[in-house]
Design an enzyme around this catalytic site. Structure first.
Site, PDB file in Angstrom:
ATOM      1  N   SER A 144       0.838  -1.215   0.000  1.00  0.00           N
ATOM      2  CA  SER A 144       0.000   0.000   0.000  1.00  0.00           C
ATOM      3  C   SER A 144       0.861   1.250   0.000  1.00  0.00           C
ATOM      4  N   GLY A 401     -26.943 -26.084  -1.839  1.00  0.00           N
ATOM      5  CA  GLY A 401     -25.803 -26.999  -1.822  1.00  0.00           C
ATOM      6  C   GLY A 401     -25.094 -27.068  -3.149  1.00  0.00           C
ATOM      7  N   GLU A 424      -4.151  -3.821  -6.856  1.00  0.00           N
ATOM      8  CA  GLU A 424      -4.379  -2.468  -7.395  1.00  0.00           C
ATOM      9  C   GLU A 424      -4.868  -1.531  -6.312  1.00  0.00           C
TER      10      GLU A 424
HETATM   11  C1  LIG Z   1     -14.390 -12.214 -14.369  1.00  0.00           C
HETATM   12  C2  LIG Z   1     -13.586 -12.376 -13.100  1.00  0.00           C
HETATM   13  C3  LIG Z   1     -12.348 -13.217 -13.336  1.00  0.00           C
HETATM   14  C4  LIG Z   1     -11.312 -12.434 -14.093  1.00  0.00           C
HETATM   15  C5  LIG Z   1     -10.153 -13.366 -14.520  1.00  0.00           C
HETATM   16  C6  LIG Z   1      -9.030 -12.584 -15.089  1.00  0.00           C
HETATM   17  C7  LIG Z   1      -8.573 -11.533 -14.087  1.00  0.00           C
HETATM   18  C8  LIG Z   1      -7.200 -11.828 -13.589  1.00  0.00           C
HETATM   19  C9  LIG Z   1      -6.208 -10.953 -14.260  1.00  0.00           C
HETATM   20  C10 LIG Z   1      -6.148  -9.654 -13.515  1.00  0.00           C
HETATM   21  C11 LIG Z   1      -5.059  -8.810 -14.086  1.00  0.00           C
HETATM   22  C12 LIG Z   1      -4.570  -7.835 -13.441  1.00  0.00           C
HETATM   23  C13 LIG Z   1      -5.093  -7.477 -12.122  1.00  0.00           C
HETATM   24  C14 LIG Z   1      -4.220  -6.411 -11.501  1.00  0.00           C
HETATM   25  C15 LIG Z   1      -3.030  -7.035 -10.856  1.00  0.00           C
HETATM   26  C16 LIG Z   1      -2.674  -6.244  -9.646  1.00  0.00           C
HETATM   27  C17 LIG Z   1      -1.550  -5.262  -9.921  1.00  0.00           C
HETATM   28  C18 LIG Z   1      -1.136  -4.552  -8.675  1.00  0.00           C
HETATM   29  O1  LIG Z   1      -1.605  -4.793  -7.597  1.00  0.00           O
HETATM   30  S1  LIG Z   1       0.026  -3.330  -8.965  1.00  0.00           S
HETATM   31  C19 LIG Z   1       0.337  -2.617  -7.379  1.00  0.00           C
HETATM   32  C20 LIG Z   1      -0.837  -1.832  -6.905  1.00  0.00           C
HETATM   33  N1  LIG Z   1      -0.470  -1.070  -5.757  1.00  0.00           N
HETATM   34  C21 LIG Z   1      -1.215  -0.095  -5.264  1.00  0.00           C
HETATM   35  O2  LIG Z   1      -2.310   0.173  -5.698  1.00  0.00           O
HETATM   36  C22 LIG Z   1      -0.588   0.697  -4.133  1.00  0.00           C
HETATM   37  C23 LIG Z   1      -1.612   1.553  -3.430  1.00  0.00           C
HETATM   38  N2  LIG Z   1      -0.970   2.721  -2.835  1.00  0.00           N
HETATM   39  C24 LIG Z   1      -0.972   3.940  -3.510  1.00  0.00           C
HETATM   40  O3  LIG Z   1      -1.505   4.124  -4.573  1.00  0.00           O
HETATM   41  C25 LIG Z   1      -0.287   5.093  -2.792  1.00  0.00           C
HETATM   42  O4  LIG Z   1       0.688   4.594  -1.902  1.00  0.00           O
HETATM   43  C26 LIG Z   1      -1.307   5.948  -1.965  1.00  0.00           C
HETATM   44  C27 LIG Z   1      -2.184   6.671  -2.944  1.00  0.00           C
HETATM   45  C28 LIG Z   1      -2.125   5.068  -1.053  1.00  0.00           C
HETATM   46  C29 LIG Z   1      -0.555   6.931  -1.093  1.00  0.00           C
HETATM   47  O5  LIG Z   1       0.236   7.735  -1.939  1.00  0.00           O
HETATM   48  P1  LIG Z   1       1.403   8.604  -1.287  1.00  0.00           P
HETATM   49  O6  LIG Z   1       2.148   9.270  -2.357  1.00  0.00           O
HETATM   50  O7  LIG Z   1       2.176   7.771  -0.343  1.00  0.00           O
HETATM   51  O8  LIG Z   1       0.685   9.673  -0.368  1.00  0.00           O
HETATM   52  P2  LIG Z   1      -0.513  10.666  -0.500  1.00  0.00           P
HETATM   53  O9  LIG Z   1      -1.779   9.972  -0.156  1.00  0.00           O
HETATM   54  O10 LIG Z   1      -0.100  11.833   0.291  1.00  0.00           O
HETATM   55  O11 LIG Z   1      -0.632  11.134  -2.054  1.00  0.00           O
HETATM   56  C30 LIG Z   1       0.088  12.284  -2.452  1.00  0.00           C
HETATM   57  C31 LIG Z   1      -0.755  13.052  -3.454  1.00  0.00           C
HETATM   58  O12 LIG Z   1      -0.866  12.297  -4.656  1.00  0.00           O
HETATM   59  C32 LIG Z   1      -2.219  12.077  -4.961  1.00  0.00           C
HETATM   60  N3  LIG Z   1      -2.301  10.760  -5.566  1.00  0.00           N
HETATM   61  C33 LIG Z   1      -2.087   9.564  -4.953  1.00  0.00           C
HETATM   62  N4  LIG Z   1      -2.230   8.571  -5.829  1.00  0.00           N
HETATM   63  C34 LIG Z   1      -2.539   9.140  -7.033  1.00  0.00           C
HETATM   64  C35 LIG Z   1      -2.815   8.605  -8.327  1.00  0.00           C
HETATM   65  N5  LIG Z   1      -2.820   7.280  -8.553  1.00  0.00           N
HETATM   66  N6  LIG Z   1      -3.085   9.472  -9.325  1.00  0.00           N
HETATM   67  C36 LIG Z   1      -3.094  10.816  -9.076  1.00  0.00           C
HETATM   68  N7  LIG Z   1      -2.861  11.401  -7.860  1.00  0.00           N
HETATM   69  C37 LIG Z   1      -2.578  10.538  -6.873  1.00  0.00           C
HETATM   70  C38 LIG Z   1      -2.942  12.173  -3.664  1.00  0.00           C
HETATM   71  O13 LIG Z   1      -4.316  12.494  -3.860  1.00  0.00           O
HETATM   72  C39 LIG Z   1      -2.183  13.289  -2.990  1.00  0.00           C
HETATM   73  O14 LIG Z   1      -2.602  14.493  -3.588  1.00  0.00           O
HETATM   74  P3  LIG Z   1      -2.724  15.822  -2.671  1.00  0.00           P
HETATM   75  O15 LIG Z   1      -3.074  16.877  -3.659  1.00  0.00           O
HETATM   76  O16 LIG Z   1      -1.360  15.951  -2.031  1.00  0.00           O
HETATM   77  O17 LIG Z   1      -3.806  15.525  -1.675  1.00  0.00           O
HETATM   78  C1  LIG Z   2      -3.544 -11.715  -6.596  1.00  0.00           C
HETATM   79  C2  LIG Z   2      -2.634 -10.525  -6.427  1.00  0.00           C
HETATM   80  C3  LIG Z   2      -1.953 -10.018  -7.524  1.00  0.00           C
HETATM   81  C4  LIG Z   2      -1.070  -8.954  -7.380  1.00  0.00           C
HETATM   82  N1  LIG Z   2      -0.363  -8.504  -8.467  1.00  0.00           N
HETATM   83  C5  LIG Z   2       0.546  -7.501  -8.304  1.00  0.00           C
HETATM   84  C6  LIG Z   2       1.339  -7.060  -9.406  1.00  0.00           C
HETATM   85  O1  LIG Z   2       1.215  -7.574 -10.518  1.00  0.00           O
HETATM   86  N2  LIG Z   2       2.262  -6.071  -9.194  1.00  0.00           N
HETATM   87  C7  LIG Z   2       2.430  -5.486  -7.963  1.00  0.00           C
HETATM   88  O2  LIG Z   2       3.268  -4.608  -7.831  1.00  0.00           O
HETATM   89  N3  LIG Z   2       1.666  -5.874  -6.891  1.00  0.00           N
HETATM   90  C8  LIG Z   2       0.739  -6.867  -7.043  1.00  0.00           C
HETATM   91  N4  LIG Z   2      -0.025  -7.266  -5.978  1.00  0.00           N
HETATM   92  C9  LIG Z   2       0.189  -6.654  -4.662  1.00  0.00           C
HETATM   93  C10 LIG Z   2      -0.935  -5.747  -4.286  1.00  0.00           C
HETATM   94  O3  LIG Z   2      -0.911  -4.587  -5.057  1.00  0.00           O
HETATM   95  C11 LIG Z   2      -0.846  -5.401  -2.807  1.00  0.00           C
HETATM   96  O4  LIG Z   2      -1.061  -6.582  -2.079  1.00  0.00           O
HETATM   97  C12 LIG Z   2      -1.879  -4.348  -2.427  1.00  0.00           C
HETATM   98  O5  LIG Z   2      -1.482  -3.086  -2.941  1.00  0.00           O
HETATM   99  C13 LIG Z   2      -2.084  -4.236  -0.920  1.00  0.00           C
HETATM  100  O6  LIG Z   2      -0.878  -3.891  -0.276  1.00  0.00           O
HETATM  101  P1  LIG Z   2      -0.339  -4.799   0.936  1.00  0.00           P
HETATM  102  O7  LIG Z   2      -0.358  -6.199   0.512  1.00  0.00           O
HETATM  103  O8  LIG Z   2       0.914  -4.173   1.396  1.00  0.00           O
HETATM  104  O9  LIG Z   2      -1.442  -4.619   2.060  1.00  0.00           O
HETATM  105  P2  LIG Z   2      -1.305  -3.737   3.415  1.00  0.00           P
HETATM  106  O10 LIG Z   2      -1.302  -2.291   3.074  1.00  0.00           O
HETATM  107  O11 LIG Z   2      -0.205  -4.274   4.228  1.00  0.00           O
HETATM  108  O12 LIG Z   2      -2.735  -4.067   4.060  1.00  0.00           O
HETATM  109  C14 LIG Z   2      -2.855  -4.819   5.249  1.00  0.00           C
HETATM  110  C15 LIG Z   2      -3.962  -4.176   6.083  1.00  0.00           C
HETATM  111  O13 LIG Z   2      -3.513  -2.887   6.532  1.00  0.00           O
HETATM  112  C16 LIG Z   2      -4.491  -1.906   6.256  1.00  0.00           C
HETATM  113  N5  LIG Z   2      -3.857  -0.593   6.045  1.00  0.00           N
HETATM  114  C17 LIG Z   2      -2.705  -0.365   5.363  1.00  0.00           C
HETATM  115  N6  LIG Z   2      -2.417   0.945   5.383  1.00  0.00           N
HETATM  116  C18 LIG Z   2      -3.398   1.572   6.069  1.00  0.00           C
HETATM  117  C19 LIG Z   2      -3.670   2.941   6.410  1.00  0.00           C
HETATM  118  N7  LIG Z   2      -2.859   3.948   6.053  1.00  0.00           N
HETATM  119  N8  LIG Z   2      -4.791   3.198   7.119  1.00  0.00           N
HETATM  120  C20 LIG Z   2      -5.631   2.205   7.466  1.00  0.00           C
HETATM  121  N9  LIG Z   2      -5.416   0.907   7.193  1.00  0.00           N
HETATM  122  C21 LIG Z   2      -4.323   0.597   6.484  1.00  0.00           C
HETATM  123  C22 LIG Z   2      -5.182  -2.408   5.002  1.00  0.00           C
HETATM  124  O14 LIG Z   2      -6.486  -1.842   4.871  1.00  0.00           O
HETATM  125  C23 LIG Z   2      -5.244  -3.917   5.281  1.00  0.00           C
HETATM  126  O15 LIG Z   2      -6.372  -4.182   6.081  1.00  0.00           O
HETATM  127  C24 LIG Z   2      -0.904  -8.345  -6.108  1.00  0.00           C
HETATM  128  C25 LIG Z   2      -1.612  -8.830  -5.004  1.00  0.00           C
HETATM  129  C26 LIG Z   2      -2.484  -9.914  -5.147  1.00  0.00           C
HETATM  130  C27 LIG Z   2      -3.232 -10.434  -3.952  1.00  0.00           C
END
Ligand SMILES: CCCCCCCCCC/C=C\CCCCCC(=O)SCCNC(=O)CCNC(=O)[C@H](O)C(C)(C)COP(=O)(O)OP(=O)(O)OC[C@H]1O[C@@H](n2cnc3c(N)ncnc32)[C@H](O)[C@@H]1OP(=O)(O)O
Ligand SMILES: Cc1cc2nc3c(=O)[nH]c(=O)nc-3n(C[C@H](O)[C@H](O)[C@H](O)COP(=O)(O)OP(=O)(O)OC[C@H]3O[C@@H](n4cnc5c(N)ncnc54)[C@H](O)[C@@H]3O)c2cc1C
Length: 627
Positions: A144, A401, A424
């Site tokens: 995250s 079931g 995501e």
């Molecule tokens: C039919 C069903 C079956 C289907 C079968 C097929 C499906 C299977 C295939 C699926 C394929 C793919 C699925 C996807 C795979 C998964 C891939 C991943 O998981 S990739 C990793 C994803 N990780 C995350 O999402 C991380 C989440 N964390 C964050 O985004 C950031 O850490 C945060 C936003 C939580 C915090 O950001 P941070 O910079 O630390 O701090 P701030 O909150 O202060 O943000 C600063 C500032 O930026 C703005 N902001 C934040 N994020 C964004 C953004 N994305 N775009 C634009 N602006 C952003 C935020 O609002 C703050 O703005 P201020 O003006 O300062 O308020």
């Molecule tokens: C099937 C699968 C596919 C994935 N594919 C990819 C990929 O292709 N590429 C990639 O980069 N990543 C991938 N990921 C990783 C995924 O993006 C992360 O697992 C996701 O972003 C959540 O982060 P985390 O695992 O660190 O959860 P954490 O943030 O550790 O969450 C643990 C708990 O802490 C809580 N928490 C965390 N921060 C806060 C906060 N500030 N305030 C309150 N509660 C909080 C959450 O709500 C949650 O309940 C995948 C994950 C899965 C399960």
């Protein structure tokens, strides 16, 4: 034949033009034609069969997934499929695999964060599958908190390179899909270090494996992170672990649209917001919302068709038991999910437009709508995936079931789908982003900015915000109550976009009437579910609440004769549904019985293990009995 006659009779009751509703669901006649043609192409290709998935070992399952991916690519080339048709084909193959991340994340990242020059170099290789990429952001210790990532990318001015390194165990890349066994390259997110100064997280293109023998390159440790939830499900995906030991890459492999590093090691910020580094996540989140409508509609289709076939109790004058779809409790559980599937479809269409609009504005250096796009994609991803995961489980329960059998298709769908609440962006973390956006928006009200939306729903958001954000707080201290306001805000968007959809031209006899009923069901169901909010904030009176409830019940009766036609409008093949309970022909019982005997356990009448383990017990009991 019972089931068949039941569904045929149900279809004869439809009060609207199903073919026109298919166009509405698909989005256009063109999209319907493409999805219909490609889904049948996949359904009729034996390589894409899905019924053995849950019985294969992890290695056989994965090898089979590679076989399908290779066959899909071969068919795309042979048939010269367009990008749209190829995406549809990958969708209907319906198996999480490395291709999803290559096409769904690796390529969009290069397009969104690469310079023109970098796009010209890398995109042709990726489009032709000469390289296979993944998105390596999450680490063992951080997912995250992106700004907490530990992987380092240190600029070496002597050699004009970045040194990519994993300084700690927790900096190991962990989870990226496609990483474990297949990807040759990755976009790696790491801390940009120049002259010992940390400039935060950026994306870097790193080659992981040799293009000759697929072995990891020097300094690279890489593998799969192991089995995940369920047996088949997401175990077709090689989510991986990756460590770097001072791996060197050329300077021009840092993605430099947002900021550049010069040959002299100077960091230059371009005129685009640094948040574009997060741009891929916005793109995928909006896609995940339309994926939610697909997953939920799939489960609802299965549960609705089975509810019309299944009869239980309530012997009628003709001696036949009652269809469970006629029970009010079944309707009150099923029809809100049917309405939600349509609601998520339309809000997904809007979100796709919003994303395209933001991107066009970015081209013109207009960043004004980026915060709203982030808040909407984050919040709607959270709302729709949570509701869909819960909805798939509810559909399993609606099937009794038989819903627990793999042959129902529901356990597998649930197991594949539920990580969407986490990947995501964890759903709570994303709602906190929306809460922050709302706090900022509320603080700007009165300065020419006025809230818009449906009155009751708007009032609920406003009141919840007033109650909970006495003072502006930092991201970490935001209260759980603000999450409630964030959910309310997203539900307001869903209802508003459904209403806007109804204001468009909607051809076909009775089609608009059915959509109006579904829109009202969604809105009244959410009102009923969150009645406390609406009453405590004074948005409605108790009298209005009971009127709304009565109206909801009468809407169920309005939808009841059209339920089967409304799920037929999804136009899913039996192959895609992969469910004995959801078959188009309703021939459930004979097929359930047939499927049972295919289980390997029925290969022998006496099970393996009987002689070693069971017979001695029985014989011992027999001896005891004679004593
Ligand atoms: C039919 C069903 C079956 C289907 C079968 C097929 C499906 C299977 C295939 C699926 C394929 C793919 C699925 C996807 C795979 C998964 C891939 C991943 O998981 S990739 C990793 C994803 N990780 C995350 O999402 C991380 C989440 N964390 C964050 O985004 C950031 O850490 C945060 C936003 C939580 C915090 O950001 P941070 O910079 O630390 O701090 P701030 O909150 O202060 O943000 C600063 C500032 O930026 C703005 N902001 C934040 N994020 C964004 C953004 N994305 N775009 C634009 N602006 C952003 C935020 O609002 C703050 O703005 P201020 O003006 O300062 O308020
Ligand atoms: C099937 C699968 C596919 C994935 N594919 C990819 C990929 O292709 N590429 C990639 O980069 N990543 C991938 N990921 C990783 C995924 O993006 C992360 O697992 C996701 O972003 C959540 O982060 P985390 O695992 O660190 O959860 P954490 O943030 O550790 O969450 C643990 C708990 O802490 C809580 N928490 C965390 N921060 C806060 C906060 N500030 N305030 C309150 N509660 C909080 C959450 O709500 C949650 O309940 C995948 C994950 C899965 C399960």
């Amino acid at each position: 034949m019972a089931g068949f006659d039941d569904l045929a009779s149900e279809r004869s009751k439809a009060q609207f033009d199903v073919e026109e509703m298919k166009v509405i669901w698909a989005g256009s006649r063109h999209t319907l034609e493409v999805s219909d043609r490609i889904s049948r192409l996949v359904a009729n290709d034996p390589v894409f069969r899905k019924d053995t998935r849950t019985m294969l070992s992890r290695k056989d399952l994965f090898k089979n997934t590679l076989r399908k991916a290779a066959h899909a690519w071969k068919r795309i080339i042979e048939l010269r499929l367009s990008e749209e048709e190829a995406a549809e084909l990958r969708f209907y193959v319906d198996e999480p695999a490395f291709m999803d991340l290559h096409w769904g994340m690796f390529i969009p990242t290069i397009k969104g964060q690469g310079t023109e020059e970098q796009q010209q170099k890398w995109l042709p290789l990726a489009y032709k599958m000469k390289i296979i990429g993944c998105y390596a952001q999450t680490e063992l210790g951080h997912g995250s908190n992106v700004q907490g990532l530990e992987t380092t990318a240190t600029f070496d001015p002597q050699t004009d390179e970045f040194i990519i390194h994993s300084p700690t165990l927790t900096s190991s890349k962990w989870w990226p899909g496609g990483l474990g066994k297949v990807s040759t390259h990755a976009v790696v997110y790491g801390r940009l270090i120049i002259d010992s100064k940390d400039y935060g997280v950026n994306g870097f293109i790193v080659q992981l494996r040799s293009l000759d023998d697929h072995l990891p390159l020097p300094g690279i440790t890489i593998g799969d992170i192991g089995m995940k939830f369920g047996s088949g499900a997401y175990n077709t995906m090689d989510n991986g672990v990756l460590r770097f030991d001072h791996v060197r890459i050329p300077r021009d492999q840092m993605l430099m649209r947002v900021s550049q590093v010069t040959r002299e090691g100077k960091l230059v910020q371009s005129n685009v917001p640094w948040q574009l580094v997060y741009g891929t996540m916005v793109y995928v989140r909006q896609k995940i919302v339309s994926d939610a409508s697909c997953a939920l509609s799939r489960a609802v289709c299965i549960a609705t068709r089975y509810s019309a076939v299944r009869r239980q109790f309530g012997l009628q004058s003709n001696g036949i038991e009652t269809q469970v779809i006629d029970y009010k409790t079944q309707q009150s559980r099923l029809f809100p999910l049917l309405a939600s599937a349509y609601a998520f479809r339309f809000v997904g269409e809007w979100l796709k437009w919003l994303y395209m609009d933001v991107n066009q504005r970015l081209q013109a250096s207009d960043f004004s709508t980026l915060p709203e796009a982030h808040a909407c994609t984050a919040g709607l991803k959270s709302l729709t995936t949570s509701a869909t995961a819960d909805g798939i489980e509810e559909c399993r329960k609606l099937c009794g079931g038989h819903g627990y059998l793999c042959s129902s298709g529901l356990p597998e769908l649930f197991a594949v789908y539920i990580p969407a609440c986490t990947y995501e962006g964890d759903n709570i973390v994303l709602l906190l982003q929306v809460a922050r956006f709302l706090i900022k928006t509320v603080s700007q009200l009165g300065s020419g900015k006025e809230p818009v939306g449906t009155t009751v729903y708007m009032g609920r958001v406003e009141q919840l915000m007033q109650c909970h954000c006495a003072v502006q707080k930092g991201f970490l201290e935001l209260s759980a109550d603000l999450v409630q306001a964030a959910v309310a805000h997203c539900q307001l968007i869903v209802v508003s976009k459904f209403i806007e959809k109804l204001q468009q031209d909607i051809p076909g006899k009775g089609v608009k009437g059915q959509l109006e009923a579904l829109c009202n069901i969604y809105a009244l169901f959410i009102l009923h579910k969150h009645l406390g909010d609406f009453l405590s904030t004074g948005c409605i009176t108790p009298k209005q609440a009971s009127l709304a409830n009565a109206q909801l019940r009468s809407l169920y009766s309005q939808v009841r004769p059209n339920a089967i036609a409304l799920v037929d409008a999804f136009n899913y093949t039996d192959h895609y549904l992969s469910s004995v309970l959801g078959r188009y022909d309703g021939n459930v019982y004979p097929k359930l019985y047939e499927e049972a005997w295919k289980d390997p356990l029925n290969d022998s009448v006496v099970p393996d293990g009987y002689q070693e383990y069971i017979q001695p017990i029985l014989k011992q009991q027999l001896r005891n009995a004679r004593l």
